[in-house]
Design a protein around this motif. Structure first.
Motif, PDB file in Angstrom:
ATOM      1  N   THR A   1      64.667  45.671  -1.897  1.00  0.00           N
ATOM      2  CA  THR A   1      64.279  46.465  -0.731  1.00  0.00           C
ATOM      3  C   THR A   1      65.180  47.686  -0.622  1.00  0.00           C
ATOM      4  O   THR A   1      66.408  47.578  -0.678  1.00  0.00           O
ATOM      5  CB  THR A   1      64.402  45.618   0.554  1.00  0.00           C
ATOM      6  OG1 THR A   1      63.650  44.413   0.388  1.00  0.00           O
ATOM      7  CG2 THR A   1      63.896  46.388   1.755  1.00  0.00           C
ATOM      8  N   LEU A   2      64.547  48.862  -0.452  1.00  0.00           N
ATOM      9  CA  LEU A   2      65.299  50.107  -0.272  1.00  0.00           C
ATOM     10  C   LEU A   2      65.759  50.198   1.179  1.00  0.00           C
ATOM     11  O   LEU A   2      64.949  50.090   2.102  1.00  0.00           O
ATOM     12  CB  LEU A   2      64.412  51.304  -0.617  1.00  0.00           C
ATOM     13  CG  LEU A   2      65.119  52.668  -0.647  1.00  0.00           C
ATOM     14  CD1 LEU A   2      66.056  52.762  -1.845  1.00  0.00           C
ATOM     15  CD2 LEU A   2      64.092  53.809  -0.680  1.00  0.00           C
ATOM     16  N   VAL A   3      67.073  50.371   1.350  1.00  0.00           N
ATOM     17  CA  VAL A   3      67.630  50.461   2.708  1.00  0.00           C
ATOM     18  C   VAL A   3      68.595  51.641   2.788  1.00  0.00           C
ATOM     19  O   VAL A   3      69.072  52.135   1.765  1.00  0.00           O
ATOM     20  CB  VAL A   3      68.370  49.160   3.110  1.00  0.00           C
ATOM     21  CG1 VAL A   3      67.421  47.968   3.114  1.00  0.00           C
ATOM     22  CG2 VAL A   3      69.557  48.906   2.191  1.00  0.00           C
ATOM     23  N   GLN A   4      68.846  52.074   4.013  1.00  0.00           N
ATOM     24  CA  GLN A   4      69.877  53.104   4.205  1.00  0.00           C
ATOM     25  C   GLN A   4      71.236  52.510   3.873  1.00  0.00           C
ATOM     26  O   GLN A   4      71.536  51.380   4.235  1.00  0.00           O
ATOM     27  CB  GLN A   4      69.862  53.612   5.649  1.00  0.00           C
ATOM     28  CG  GLN A   4      68.777  54.639   5.921  1.00  0.00           C
ATOM     29  CD  GLN A   4      68.900  55.222   7.315  1.00  0.00           C
ATOM     30  OE1 GLN A   4      68.571  54.562   8.308  1.00  0.00           O
ATOM     31  NE2 GLN A   4      69.367  56.449   7.395  1.00  0.00           N
ATOM     32  N   SER A   5      72.043  53.299   3.205  1.00  0.00           N
ATOM     33  CA  SER A   5      73.351  52.795   2.790  1.00  0.00           C
ATOM     34  C   SER A   5      74.347  52.879   3.943  1.00  0.00           C
ATOM     35  O   SER A   5      74.373  53.850   4.695  1.00  0.00           O
ATOM     36  CB  SER A   5      73.872  53.608   1.605  1.00  0.00           C
ATOM     37  OG  SER A   5      75.146  53.159   1.225  1.00  0.00           O
ATOM     38  N   GLN A   6      75.176  51.852   4.039  1.00  0.00           N
ATOM     39  CA  GLN A   6      76.228  51.833   5.058  1.00  0.00           C
ATOM     40  C   GLN A   6      77.507  52.496   4.543  1.00  0.00           C
ATOM     41  O   GLN A   6      78.353  52.916   5.307  1.00  0.00           O
ATOM     42  CB  GLN A   6      76.545  50.384   5.459  1.00  0.00           C
ATOM     43  CG  GLN A   6      75.335  49.601   5.961  1.00  0.00           C
ATOM     44  CD  GLN A   6      74.669  50.272   7.147  1.00  0.00           C
ATOM     45  OE1 GLN A   6      75.331  50.622   8.119  1.00  0.00           O
ATOM     46  NE2 GLN A   6      73.362  50.472   7.053  1.00  0.00           N
ATOM     47  N   GLY A   7      77.618  52.596   3.214  1.00  0.00           N
ATOM     48  CA  GLY A   7      78.838  53.146   2.627  1.00  0.00           C
ATOM     49  C   GLY A   7      78.760  54.642   2.449  1.00  0.00           C
ATOM     50  O   GLY A   7      77.696  55.258   2.515  1.00  0.00           O
ATOM     51  N   ALA A   8      79.925  55.239   2.208  1.00  0.00           N
ATOM     52  CA  ALA A   8      79.994  56.683   1.972  1.00  0.00           C
ATOM     53  C   ALA A   8      79.572  56.991   0.545  1.00  0.00           C
ATOM     54  O   ALA A   8      79.711  56.165  -0.350  1.00  0.00           O
ATOM     55  CB  ALA A   8      81.413  57.183   2.214  1.00  0.00           C
ATOM     56  N   GLY A   9      79.031  58.201   0.336  1.00  0.00           N
ATOM     57  CA  GLY A   9      78.741  58.661  -1.017  1.00  0.00           C
ATOM     58  C   GLY A   9      77.321  58.451  -1.475  1.00  0.00           C
ATOM     59  O   GLY A   9      76.930  58.949  -2.522  1.00  0.00           O
ATOM     60  N   GLN A  10      76.518  57.690  -0.710  1.00  0.00           N
ATOM     61  CA  GLN A  10      75.115  57.524  -1.089  1.00  0.00           C
ATOM     62  C   GLN A  10      74.293  57.336   0.171  1.00  0.00           C
ATOM     63  O   GLN A  10      74.776  56.825   1.177  1.00  0.00           O
ATOM     64  CB  GLN A  10      74.933  56.332  -2.029  1.00  0.00           C
ATOM     65  CG  GLN A  10      75.156  54.963  -1.417  1.00  0.00           C
ATOM     66  CD  GLN A  10      76.408  54.266  -1.935  1.00  0.00           C
ATOM     67  OE1 GLN A  10      76.992  54.691  -2.902  1.00  0.00           O
ATOM     68  NE2 GLN A  10      76.803  53.198  -1.255  1.00  0.00           N
ATOM     69  N   SER A  11      73.056  57.776   0.119  1.00  0.00           N
ATOM     70  CA  SER A  11      72.187  57.701   1.300  1.00  0.00           C
ATOM     71  C   SER A  11      71.367  56.416   1.318  1.00  0.00           C
ATOM     72  O   SER A  11      71.006  55.925   2.373  1.00  0.00           O
ATOM     73  CB  SER A  11      71.241  58.909   1.339  1.00  0.00           C
ATOM     74  OG  SER A  11      70.486  58.975   0.137  1.00  0.00           O
ATOM     75  N   VAL A  12      71.066  55.873   0.114  1.00  0.00           N
ATOM     76  CA  VAL A  12      70.256  54.654   0.044  1.00  0.00           C
ATOM     77  C   VAL A  12      70.906  53.660  -0.916  1.00  0.00           C
ATOM     78  O   VAL A  12      71.731  54.027  -1.760  1.00  0.00           O
ATOM     79  CB  VAL A  12      68.811  54.958  -0.430  1.00  0.00           C
ATOM     80  CG1 VAL A  12      68.100  55.864   0.550  1.00  0.00           C
ATOM     81  CG2 VAL A  12      68.806  55.576  -1.831  1.00  0.00           C
ATOM     82  N   GLU A  13      70.514  52.410  -0.755  1.00  0.00           N
ATOM     83  CA  GLU A  13      70.924  51.364  -1.695  1.00  0.00           C
ATOM     84  C   GLU A  13      69.796  50.338  -1.745  1.00  0.00           C
ATOM     85  O   GLU A  13      68.824  50.413  -0.988  1.00  0.00           O
ATOM     86  CB  GLU A  13      72.244  50.723  -1.272  1.00  0.00           C
ATOM     87  CG  GLU A  13      72.229  50.068   0.091  1.00  0.00           C
ATOM     88  CD  GLU A  13      73.627  49.651   0.559  1.00  0.00           C
ATOM     89  OE1 GLU A  13      74.613  50.246   0.097  1.00  0.00           O
ATOM     90  OE2 GLU A  13      73.701  48.744   1.416  1.00  0.00           O
ATOM     91  N   ILE A  14      69.929  49.399  -2.663  1.00  0.00           N
ATOM     92  CA  ILE A  14      68.882  48.390  -2.835  1.00  0.00           C
ATOM     93  C   ILE A  14      69.456  47.008  -2.574  1.00  0.00           C
ATOM     94  O   ILE A  14      70.506  46.643  -3.120  1.00  0.00           O
ATOM     95  CB  ILE A  14      68.304  48.434  -4.272  1.00  0.00           C
ATOM     96  CG1 ILE A  14      67.660  49.791  -4.549  1.00  0.00           C
ATOM     97  CG2 ILE A  14      67.300  47.307  -4.496  1.00  0.00           C
ATOM     98  CD1 ILE A  14      67.264  50.002  -5.995  1.00  0.00           C
ATOM     99  N   GLN A  15      68.778  46.256  -1.728  1.00  0.00           N
ATOM    100  CA  GLN A  15      69.121  44.851  -1.525  1.00  0.00           C
ATOM    101  C   GLN A  15      68.287  44.038  -2.519  1.00  0.00           C
ATOM    102  O   GLN A  15      67.061  44.010  -2.440  1.00  0.00           O
ATOM    103  CB  GLN A  15      68.828  44.430  -0.083  1.00  0.00           C
ATOM    104  CG  GLN A  15      69.774  45.080   0.928  1.00  0.00           C
ATOM    105  CD  GLN A  15      69.472  44.681   2.353  1.00  0.00           C
ATOM    106  OE1 GLN A  15      68.388  44.177   2.657  1.00  0.00           O
ATOM    107  NE2 GLN A  15      70.425  44.917   3.241  1.00  0.00           N
ATOM    108  N   ALA A  16      68.978  43.415  -3.470  1.00  0.00           N
ATOM    109  CA  ALA A  16      68.288  42.784  -4.599  1.00  0.00           C
ATOM    110  C   ALA A  16      67.540  41.521  -4.194  1.00  0.00           C
ATOM    111  O   ALA A  16      68.083  40.645  -3.509  1.00  0.00           O
ATOM    112  CB  ALA A  16      69.297  42.469  -5.696  1.00  0.00           C
ATOM    113  N   ASP A  17      66.279  41.426  -4.652  1.00  0.00           N
ATOM    114  CA  ASP A  17      65.477  40.207  -4.509  1.00  0.00           C
ATOM    115  C   ASP A  17      65.318  39.501  -5.858  1.00  0.00           C
ATOM    116  O   ASP A  17      65.338  38.275  -5.928  1.00  0.00           O
ATOM    117  CB  ASP A  17      64.091  40.541  -3.942  1.00  0.00           C
ATOM    118  CG  ASP A  17      64.172  41.106  -2.535  1.00  0.00           C
ATOM    119  OD1 ASP A  17      65.030  40.627  -1.758  1.00  0.00           O
ATOM    120  OD2 ASP A  17      63.410  42.040  -2.227  1.00  0.00           O
TER     121      ASP A  17
END
Length: 467
Positions: A79-95
């Motif tokens: 699932t594509l989600v907004q990133s909580q960390g600095a340096g990136q706008s999105v991240e993926i929660q792996a299924d």
């Protein structure tokens, strides 16, 4: 997983489709985390940036997590989600995670801080690193810029032969091409090799330049350019020489020396501007990791007009510098071929901008360059750049048959197989000129890399023909 279309990471990082299911595939840069969660930095070569994969370790087997090592190739659906960390706008929660290719612990590119010399031993793997990924993406963009520039300016792409019987530069440093058995070479009565039974029936070599054939194209189509591989069997182990490299060689009918210099400057500025506009992320990475003056230097090329400097005036400037205490390894005198240290002094210290040097002594330039009225100098042009030295070499060509023949005879150049070249001076000769740009030297300048072996995927140098 196969029901979802793969998204390239470069596209994914621009996406705002939060909550959607995405599929990415690539190579693991790093994996870190704790017993509960893992963070995977994944890269697929489409961008310098990685996408972060967040893995809930409880959803996956310990063996699978253990196999996600640096260099491993994996596919991730999540699932594509907004990133909580600095340096990136999105991240993926792996299924779902699938290991496409394991990477054992002896992977040569996993250590940080390897030297470029070390990485040349693994030229087949070094494109996976951040630095070389950036360099080779920029190399692609420079090739696109070159073709676009010439297409937009009315030039025709002209394919010149790679196998040739002519030595354009007259230096004799060519790789021979033969089908003969080297252990049983036939010789004629004079003791010379008999090529009558060879594939082409004569001595042939890999080309050192497409210029001479390019001149034929220009005298028919008006303006052409070549862009292809060239070869020099020159035993030079320097950071600026390769045995196999790519050359861009435009040739234009009805052009004079000022117009040629205008073309050289406009062309190279176009390429630099293209890099700044289309390769920004890669340039920022190289500016940070390789050369922190890179972007500033590229922008400075666009800021000012290039200096137009006659050779004789350049020698006077260098002689004055010597009088004032500047030390050079090679002595300065009129008639010498400038060394890199002299070129860089003029560009980096004296003028502090690119220089187009003109009107060289005829003795240090090629036979085909147009002689000036003084009888001592020719209408040659070299574009000199910071850090690189000569990046372009060009000239107005001698269009007069008798004058060209005089130069050929003076220099004792074997022209028996060059009747076709001389024909352009016999039948409807026209003024024309052009230049040659070593593609790898352009890439050196645009990337800030220090060694020409590091801007071509598989360098060919003396005693080196791996991969």
């Amino acid at each position: 997983m196969d029901t979802i279309k793969r998204t390239k990471i470069a596209e994914l990082l621009q996406s705002t489709a939060y909550g959607s299911q995405v599929l990415v595939k690539g190579w693991v840069r790093t994996r870190r985390g704790s017993k509960m969660v893992s963070f995977i930095a994944l890269n697929d070569g489409s961008t310098i940036k990685n996408v972060q994969i967040v893995v809930d370790n409880e959803k996956f087997s310990t063996d699978l997590i253990k196999d996600i090592t640096t260099g491993a190739c994996i596919a991730v659906c999540g699932t594509l989600v907004q990133s909580q960390g600095a340096g990136q706008s999105v991240e993926i929660q792996a299924d779902e995670i699938e290991i496409l290719g394991l990477c054992p612990g002896d992977y040569p590119m996993q250590k940080k801080g390897q030297t470029f010399e070390y990485m040349r031993q693994y030229a087949h793997l070094r494109p996976r690193t951040n630095t070389f990924g950036a360099v080779f993406r920029i190399r692609h963009h420079m090739a696109i810029a070159i073709h676009r520039y010439f297409h937009e300016h009315g030039f025709y792409y002209f394919h010149t032969p790679i196998i040739t019987a002519s030595d354009c530069e007259g230096a004799g440093e060519m790789f021979q091409v033969t089908t003969q058995n080297l252990y049983e070479l036939k010789k004629n009565e004079e003791g010379k090799i008999d090529y009558s039974g060879d594939f082409f029936g004569k001595s042939t070599s890999l080309t050192v330049s497409g210029q001479l054939e390019g001149e034929l194209g220009a005298t028919a189509l008006g303006a052409i350019y070549t862009f292809g591989p060239t070869f020099r069997a020159e035993n030079s182990n320097t950071p600026r020489h390769l045995a196999e490299f790519w050359m861009i060689e435009p040739e234009v009918a009805f052009i004079d020396l000022p117009e040629l210099m205008d073309l050289e400057e406009d062309f190279i500025k176009y390429c630099v501007r293209w890099a700044l506009e289309n390769c920004r992320e890669d340039l920022e990475f190289l500016n940070k990791m390789i050369d922190n003056t890179l972007i500033e230097r590229l922008e400075s090329v666009l800021a000012d007009s290039f200096v137009r400097l006659p050779y004789t005036k350049g020698i006077e400037i260098l002689e004055e510098a010597v009088k004032n205490g500047r030390k050079f390894e090679f002595p300065v005198e009129w008639g010498m071929d400038l060394a890199s240290e002299h070129e860089r002094y003029l560009v980096e210290e004296h003028f502090k901008k690119p220089v187009i040097m003109t009107d060289y002594p005829k003795g240090i330039k090629a036979f085909y360059m147009k002689l000036n009225e003084d009888g001592k100098t020719v209408q040659g042009t070299d574009v000199l750049f910071p850090q690189i030295g000569e990046i372009i070499g060009g000239s107005i060509r001698e269009a007069d048959y008798d004058k060209l023949m005089n130069q050929i005879e003076e220099r004792d150049i074997p022209m028996k197989d060059m009747w076709w070249y001389l024909d352009t001076r016999k039948y409807g000769s026209c003024p024309h000129g052009g230049f040659g740009l070593g593609f790898e030297r352009l890439i050196l300048f645009v990337t800030g890399m220090q060694n020409i072996r590091d801007v071509i995927p598989f360098p060919r140098t003396p005693k080196t023909a791996e991969f």
